[in-house]
Design a protein around this motif. Sequence first.
Motif, PDB file in Angstrom:
ATOM      1  N   PHE A 123       0.836  -1.204   0.000  1.00  8.14           N
ATOM      2  CA  PHE A 123       0.000   0.000   0.000  1.00  8.14           C
ATOM      3  C   PHE A 123       0.873   1.257   0.000  1.00  8.14           C
ATOM      4  O   PHE A 123       0.503   2.269  -0.583  1.00  8.14           O
ATOM      5  N   GLY A 124       2.004   1.195   0.674  1.00  2.00           N
ATOM      6  CA  GLY A 124       2.909   2.338   0.723  1.00  2.00           C
ATOM      7  C   GLY A 124       3.459   2.723  -0.638  1.00  2.00           C
ATOM      8  O   GLY A 124       3.852   3.868  -0.859  1.00  2.00           O
ATOM      9  N   PHE A 125       3.481   1.797  -1.567  1.00  2.00           N
ATOM     10  CA  PHE A 125       3.992   2.056  -2.914  1.00  2.00           C
ATOM     11  C   PHE A 125       2.892   2.472  -3.882  1.00  2.00           C
ATOM     12  O   PHE A 125       3.179   2.827  -5.016  1.00  2.00           O
ATOM     13  N   MET A 126       1.657   2.380  -3.452  1.00  6.00           N
ATOM     14  CA  MET A 126       0.539   2.667  -4.347  1.00  6.00           C
ATOM     15  C   MET A 126      -0.003   4.070  -4.050  1.00  6.00           C
ATOM     16  O   MET A 126      -0.509   4.321  -2.960  1.00  6.00           O
ATOM     17  N   PRO A 127       0.082   4.968  -5.025  1.00  4.59           N
ATOM     18  CA  PRO A 127      -0.294   6.361  -4.766  1.00  4.59           C
ATOM     19  C   PRO A 127      -1.789   6.575  -4.546  1.00  4.59           C
ATOM     20  O   PRO A 127      -2.182   7.557  -3.929  1.00  4.59           O
ATOM     21  N   ASP A 128      -2.618   5.665  -5.006  1.00  2.38           N
ATOM     22  CA  ASP A 128      -4.061   5.882  -4.901  1.00  2.38           C
ATOM     23  C   ASP A 128      -4.703   5.231  -3.674  1.00  2.38           C
ATOM     24  O   ASP A 128      -5.918   5.170  -3.575  1.00  2.38           O
ATOM     25  N   VAL A 129      -3.902   4.765  -2.729  1.00  2.00           N
ATOM     26  CA  VAL A 129      -4.442   4.138  -1.516  1.00  2.00           C
ATOM     27  C   VAL A 129      -4.581   5.193  -0.420  1.00  2.00           C
ATOM     28  O   VAL A 129      -3.613   5.849  -0.056  1.00  2.00           O
TER      29      VAL A 129
END
Length: 189
Positions: A123-129
Amino acid sequence: MSLLELFIIAVGLSMDAFAVAICKGLSVKSLKTKHMIIVGLYFGAFQGLMPLAGYFLGKQFESYITKFDHWIAFVLLALIGANMIREALSGEAEECCCSFGVKAMVPMAVATSIDALAVGVTFGFMPDVRIAPAVMFIGVITFTLSAIGVKIGNVFGAKFKSKAELAGGIILILMGAKILLEHLGIINF
């Protein structure tokens, strides 16, 4: 990340807790609502807190690995899913104590939520979370399924335990593949 994708991940993550909740239900001769609530609270809280911790870990290293984040997400979810499938197919019976005290519940809650820590890293790598709603959603889904799992275990026995782990493993592998394929431009949902 869409609500449907988050729901699918939440259900996949909660399958370990659901399987252990079934085991807890098996250990209770006279099931009470408080048993279901206790299991749901422990598992839901840890399943919500672990992705939050993982998210902050992921954010710490995001700038170093953004080129590979989709591969990391895929590998972590695939490994977690494969491990769940292996456990489901192993046929090994897990021992489950009948205590609902802190000493019995905390280790089980931690053990069933370690995979959520790894998902939190992705989740930390996903900008839309949006992490706060995501972890609350995961916690609520896990609470609900764990409470239901206690009841199912008490009524039906161990019949659904391995099926829940198998389904959870498959879901996590498919979500990891989806993240990878979307990032590579092969699919677009």
